[in-house]
Scaffold this motif. Structure first.
Motif, mmCIF file in Angstrom:
data_model
loop_
_atom_site.group_PDB
_atom_site.id
_atom_site.type_symbol
_atom_site.label_atom_id
_atom_site.label_comp_id
_atom_site.label_asym_id
_atom_site.label_seq_id
_atom_site.Cartn_x
_atom_site.Cartn_y
_atom_site.Cartn_z
ATOM 1 N N TYR A 116 4.344 2.843 -2.103
ATOM 2 C CA TYR A 116 3.698 1.876 -3.261
ATOM 3 C C TYR A 116 2.418 1.250 -2.766
ATOM 4 C CZ TYR A 116 8.168 1.989 -5.644
ATOM 5 O OH TYR A 116 9.228 2.286 -6.564
ATOM 6 N N LYS A 117 1.728 1.130 -3.631
ATOM 7 C CA LYS A 117 0.338 0.331 -3.434
ATOM 8 C C LYS A 117 0.080 -0.968 -3.964
ATOM 9 C CE LYS A 117 -3.316 2.375 -6.022
ATOM 10 N NZ LYS A 117 -4.525 1.696 -6.122
ATOM 11 N N PHE A 118 -0.632 -1.603 -3.846
ATOM 12 C CA PHE A 118 -0.936 -2.747 -4.743
ATOM 13 C C PHE A 118 -1.880 -2.574 -5.787
ATOM 14 C CE2 PHE A 118 1.051 -4.973 -0.882
ATOM 15 C CZ PHE A 118 2.118 -5.611 -1.528
ATOM 16 N N ALA A 119 -1.455 -2.883 -7.055
ATOM 17 C CA ALA A 119 -2.588 -2.347 -8.208
ATOM 18 C C ALA A 119 -3.741 -3.027 -7.924
ATOM 19 C CB ALA A 119 -1.725 -2.548 -9.459
ATOM 20 N N ASP A 120 -3.921 -4.224 -7.129
ATOM 21 C CA ASP A 120 -5.427 -4.570 -7.252
ATOM 22 C C ASP A 120 -6.013 -4.004 -5.790
ATOM 23 O OD1 ASP A 120 -3.696 -6.099 -5.194
ATOM 24 O OD2 ASP A 120 -4.223 -7.765 -5.729
ATOM 25 N N ASP A 121 -5.455 -3.205 -5.138
ATOM 26 C CA ASP A 121 -6.226 -2.530 -3.884
ATOM 27 C C ASP A 121 -6.764 -1.109 -4.360
ATOM 28 O OD1 ASP A 121 -7.053 -1.502 -1.433
ATOM 29 O OD2 ASP A 121 -4.905 -1.421 -0.543
ATOM 30 N N SER A 122 -8.211 -1.298 -4.389
ATOM 31 C CA SER A 122 -8.922 -0.105 -5.054
ATOM 32 C C SER A 122 -9.475 0.700 -3.827
ATOM 33 C CB SER A 122 -10.122 -0.494 -5.753
ATOM 34 O OG SER A 122 -10.924 -1.587 -5.151
ATOM 35 N N SER A 123 -9.136 0.364 -2.639
ATOM 36 C CA SER A 123 -9.687 0.900 -1.636
ATOM 37 C C SER A 123 -9.018 2.667 -1.504
ATOM 38 C CB SER A 123 -9.772 0.365 -0.278
ATOM 39 O OG SER A 123 -8.154 0.206 0.121
ATOM 40 N N ALA A 124 -9.609 3.707 -1.021
ATOM 41 C CA ALA A 124 -8.993 4.955 -0.778
ATOM 42 C C ALA A 124 -9.095 5.483 0.759
ATOM 43 C CB ALA A 124 -9.763 5.776 -1.663
ATOM 44 N N PRO A 125 -8.208 5.600 1.501
ATOM 45 C CA PRO A 125 -6.722 5.413 0.989
ATOM 46 C C PRO A 125 -6.163 3.773 0.980
ATOM 47 C CG PRO A 125 -6.627 6.044 3.135
ATOM 48 C CD PRO A 125 -8.030 5.958 2.873
ATOM 49 N N PRO A 126 -5.178 3.432 0.310
ATOM 50 C CA PRO A 126 -5.052 2.134 0.030
ATOM 51 C C PRO A 126 -4.847 1.255 1.556
ATOM 52 C CG PRO A 126 -3.512 3.068 -1.275
ATOM 53 C CD PRO A 126 -4.435 4.257 -0.399
ATOM 54 N N LYS A 127 -5.245 0.184 1.637
ATOM 55 C CA LYS A 127 -5.076 -0.770 2.957
ATOM 56 C C LYS A 127 -3.394 -0.987 3.210
ATOM 57 C CE LYS A 127 -9.639 -2.655 2.760
ATOM 58 N NZ LYS A 127 -10.246 -3.966 2.619
ATOM 59 N N ASP A 128 -2.644 -1.420 2.257
ATOM 60 C CA ASP A 128 -1.537 -1.811 2.229
ATOM 61 C C ASP A 128 -0.588 -0.992 1.558
ATOM 62 O OD1 ASP A 128 -2.626 -4.015 3.663
ATOM 63 O OD2 ASP A 128 -2.357 -5.376 2.040
ATOM 64 N N LEU A 129 0.420 -0.524 2.326
ATOM 65 C CA LEU A 129 1.232 0.438 1.640
ATOM 66 C C LEU A 129 2.734 -0.057 1.828
ATOM 67 C CD1 LEU A 129 -0.004 4.000 2.459
ATOM 68 C CD2 LEU A 129 -0.246 2.910 0.141
ATOM 69 N N ILE A 130 3.793 0.130 1.151
ATOM 70 C CA ILE A 130 4.997 0.071 1.334
ATOM 71 C C ILE A 130 5.823 1.308 0.931
ATOM 72 C CG2 ILE A 130 7.190 -1.213 0.666
ATOM 73 C CD1 ILE A 130 5.204 -3.598 -0.297
ATOM 74 N N THR A 131 6.496 1.863 1.896
ATOM 75 C CA THR A 131 7.363 3.113 1.734
ATOM 76 C C THR A 131 8.862 2.675 1.756
ATOM 77 O OG1 THR A 131 5.773 4.385 3.308
ATOM 78 C CG2 THR A 131 7.811 5.468 2.831
ATOM 79 N N VAL A 132 9.293 3.245 0.573
ATOM 80 C CA VAL A 132 10.720 3.035 0.623
ATOM 81 C C VAL A 132 11.519 4.296 0.489
ATOM 82 C CG1 VAL A 132 12.359 2.040 -1.070
ATOM 83 C CG2 VAL A 132 10.031 1.165 -1.064
ATOM 84 N N ILE A 133 12.578 4.557 1.352
ATOM 85 C CA ILE A 133 13.393 5.595 1.510
ATOM 86 C C ILE A 133 14.695 5.324 0.935
ATOM 87 C CG2 ILE A 133 14.300 7.072 3.478
ATOM 88 C CD1 ILE A 133 12.043 6.145 5.311
ATOM 89 N N PHE A 134 14.853 6.546 0.496
ATOM 90 C CA PHE A 134 16.277 6.470 -0.426
ATOM 91 C C PHE A 134 17.169 7.491 -0.035
ATOM 92 C CE2 PHE A 134 12.929 4.973 -3.336
ATOM 93 C CZ PHE A 134 13.329 3.721 -3.808
ATOM 94 N N GLU A 135 18.448 7.005 -0.263
ATOM 95 C CA GLU A 135 19.421 8.369 -0.417
ATOM 96 C C GLU A 135 19.469 9.135 -1.764
ATOM 97 O OE1 GLU A 135 23.146 6.214 0.412
ATOM 98 O OE2 GLU A 135 23.019 6.780 2.764
#
Length: 149
Positions: A116-135
């Motif tokens: 996930y990135k924050f919708a207001d982050d327009s940089s490429a690649p995004p500065k802040d990411l959240i990786t969520v790992i699932f089963e």
């Protein structure tokens, strides 16, 4: 946001130092590299699971949070860790899916993941990411924030 990083470090360090032979360990790479893509129906299902988790976290609904977490991590997530994580996330910023795919963790197992990135982050690649790992069943196995310094 610093509390989110602290919470994640606590959760993943618990995995790293645990005595259980079948446990999940921390993710090795600094920047998560997702391989291949997930089917659209899986993306929708996993996204809904994470959105429910975020709402439960915002409302400090501990029963709902525990029901969305994998059994592998449920025992190590305490009330203090939940409070710490909920206080460290800015729920005012909208998150959107940036990437999806499969993440291989240190023990060689591969799990579906959404970044996930924050919708207001327009940089490429995004500065802040959240990786969520699932089963595969949609339960959340881990959350790994990646913040720029």
């Amino acid at each position: 946001m610093k509390k989110v990083i602290l919470f994640s470090a606590l959760v993943f360090s618990t995995f790293a130092f645990s005595q259980n032979s079948g446990g999940v360990t921390i993710i090795e790479s600094k920047k998560t590299d997702l391989k291949s893509e997930l089917p659209k129906e899986k993306i929708k299902s996993f996204d809904q699971s994470f959105q429910n988790f975020a709402v439960a976290l915002k409302n400090l609904d501990k029963a709902k949070i525990k029901s969305l977490l994998s059994e592998k991590v449920n025992d190590i997530v305490t009330d203090d860790k939940i409070k710490s994580l909920s206080g460290g996330i800015n729920f005012e910023r909208k998150m959107e899916i940036y990437k999806n795919g499969y993440q291989t963790i240190i023990n060689g197992e591969t799990y579906p993941a959404l970044q996930y990135k924050f919708a207001d982050d327009s940089s490429a690649p995004p500065k802040d990411l959240i990786t969520v790992i699932f089963e595969e069943n949609g339960k959340i196995l881990g959350v790994k924030p990646e913040y720029s310094k």
